[in-house]
Design an enzyme around this catalytic site. Structure first.
Site, PDB file in Angstrom:
ATOM      1  CB  THR A  43       0.972  -3.568   1.732  1.00  0.00           C
ATOM      2  OG1 THR A  43       1.334  -2.783   3.102  1.00  0.00           O
ATOM      3  CG2 THR A  43       0.453  -2.718   0.973  1.00  0.00           C
ATOM      4  CD  GLU A  70       5.585  -2.086  -4.022  1.00  0.00           C
ATOM      5  OE1 GLU A  70       4.845  -1.274  -3.490  1.00  0.00           O
ATOM      6  OE2 GLU A  70       6.626  -2.339  -3.574  1.00  0.00           O
ATOM      7  CB  THR A  98       9.629  11.924  -2.834  1.00  0.00           C
ATOM      8  OG1 THR A  98      10.152  10.723  -3.233  1.00  0.00           O
ATOM      9  CG2 THR A  98       9.957  12.311  -1.378  1.00  0.00           C
ATOM     10  CB  THR A 155      -1.203   1.682  -2.853  1.00  0.00           C
ATOM     11  OG1 THR A 155      -0.781   0.209  -2.743  1.00  0.00           O
ATOM     12  CG2 THR A 155      -2.043   2.167  -1.735  1.00  0.00           C
ATOM     13  CE  LYS A 196      -3.331  -2.006  -1.811  1.00  0.00           C
ATOM     14  NZ  LYS A 196      -2.039  -1.727  -1.152  1.00  0.00           N
ATOM     15  CG  ASN A 213       9.146  -0.240  -2.164  1.00  0.00           C
ATOM     16  OD1 ASN A 213       8.087   0.069  -1.482  1.00  0.00           O
ATOM     17  ND2 ASN A 213       9.114  -1.073  -3.104  1.00  0.00           N
TER      18      ASN A 213
END
Length: 383
Positions: free
Chosen positions: A174, A253, A383, A141, A163, A378
């Site tokens: 996650t 991230e 969007t 992702t 992942k 995040n």
């Protein structure tokens, strides 16, 4: 990189189309699993907790782009349909197919897309590095890199892919993991080994402090290599999971640095574990590492609020990278050369060591720094 497809009998394939991917992995054998501890768990978790009681898998199917979480009864039905789709195209019983999802929470699956993708990749199933690369990429992702691990022992091999990049906290994050071995091992011993390995690897990775709805690690043993020592197998499995966990920490991230926290000489392993995870999960520690600010008091302060036993008057602390190791505290006494400590925070990997001087138990945890990029990723995730 070849890892899972280094195991005889494992075949894989995958496809990624925009945000939406699908991966199939086929391997038959004794199986175990570890799941998220989040009570708001996703539909595939609810389904597989029940199905994994049989301790046997023939394949897994994983979609990315939609987590199928907080989707109620339809989500359970959709997860079952995913297993049925994989069973149909692979020629196996749906009840023996592991199901996992990752992506946006509170969205329903696009089952027609999953069926279409499965129909296209099932004929591509193969045993080789390109196949597992395709599968590893399909489940990504916000990940920037694929994550592979291979551990070889005398008489057996363990390989894994996973992942994970954000929404990573103890009790897994996650993250989705797929581990395969040619060892022959009973289902109970496999489950025990996986539980131990996950506790000392994935459960000690903290990117942002959020525990996901979707975490799962599947482990399948084909038995082709024959019986193995449970102790030797458990050590090798922990090593494989640790490699994968460190890949997740490096790929956090928005991260610019991986952080490794080593806690030594605690009264219990649980205390060492808790302190290591608290330090690596501290936003104040993470931001200090990002800014290369030698504000080492944040490290001991985090340890002190962990709930574990600690005496700050006898603690010693070091900060290091590959070239410099700076002691900032020596048995409760300030010993910091702040310029050296700042230099130790430079580079892509930072190590924090804490000696509690209370006992003989140790633990290591991994994470990453916290940057503006994490907020950007995040703040605009859907969007």
């Amino acid at each position: 990189m070849q890892s899972i497809c280094a195991i005889e009998g494992v075949k894989a394939a995958g496809i990624k189309e925009g945000k939406f991917g699908l991966a199939l992995i086929e391997a038959e054998g004794t199986a175990a699993a570890a799941f998220t501890m989040n009570k708001a768990c996703a539909a595939p978790i609810i389904l597989m907790r029940e199905r994994m009681k049989k301790g046997y898998l023939t394949a897994t199917i994983t979609n990315s782009g939609c987590a199928n979480a907080l989707t109620g009864k339809q989500g359970i039905s959709d997860a079952m349909e995913m297993a049925a789709i994989a069973g149909e195209y692979l020629g196996v019983e749906p009840e023996t197919v592991g199901v996992a999802s990752t992506g946006v929470i509170s969205r329903y699956l696009n089952l027609p897309l999953i069926r279409d993708q499965c129909s296209r990749i099932a004929p591509m199933m193969s045993h080789g590095p390109d196949a597992e690369i395709a599968a590893a990429r399909a489940i990504m992702t916000t990940d920037l890199i694929e994550k592979h691990a291979l551990v070889e022992r005398d008489g057996f091999v363990i390989g894994g892919i996973c992942k994970g990049s954000g929404m990573i906290a103890p009790n897994m994050g996650t993250m989705l993991g797929y581990v395969y071995t040619d060892a022959e091992i009973s289902q109970q011993d496999l489950q025990d080994a996986l539980k131990c390995a996950v506790r000392r690897s994935f459960n000690r990775v903290v990117v942002d402090g959020d525990t996901s709805t979707n975490d799962v690690v599947f482990c399948t043993a084909t038995g082709a290599a024959g019986k193995v020592s449970k102790d030797e197998f458990t050590k090798a499995l922990e090593e494989c999971c640790t490699i994968l966990g460190k890949h997740i920490a490096k790929d956090g991230e928005g991260a610019t640095k991986m952080i490794e926290v080593v806690v030594r000489n605690a009264l219990t392993e649980d205390d060492a574990d808790l302190i290591a995870r608290t330090i690596v999960g501290s936003p104040l520690v993470k931001t200090a590492v990002y800014g290369e600010d030698p504000n080492w008091g944040r490290i001991v302060a985090a340890a002190g609020r962990s709930g574990a036993e600690i005496d700050p008057d006898i603690v010693s602390c070091w900060i290091s990278n590959r070239n410099i190791r700076a002691q900032v505290c020596d048995r409760g006494t300030i010993s910091a050369d702040l310029s050296q400590a700042k230099a130790a925070l430079s580079g892509g990997e930072v190590r924090i060591e804490l000696d509690l001087a209370l006992g003989s138990e140790n633990a290591t945890a991994w994470g990453c720094d916290l940057t503006e990029k994490y907020v950007e990723i995040n703040g605009k995730y859907t969007t």
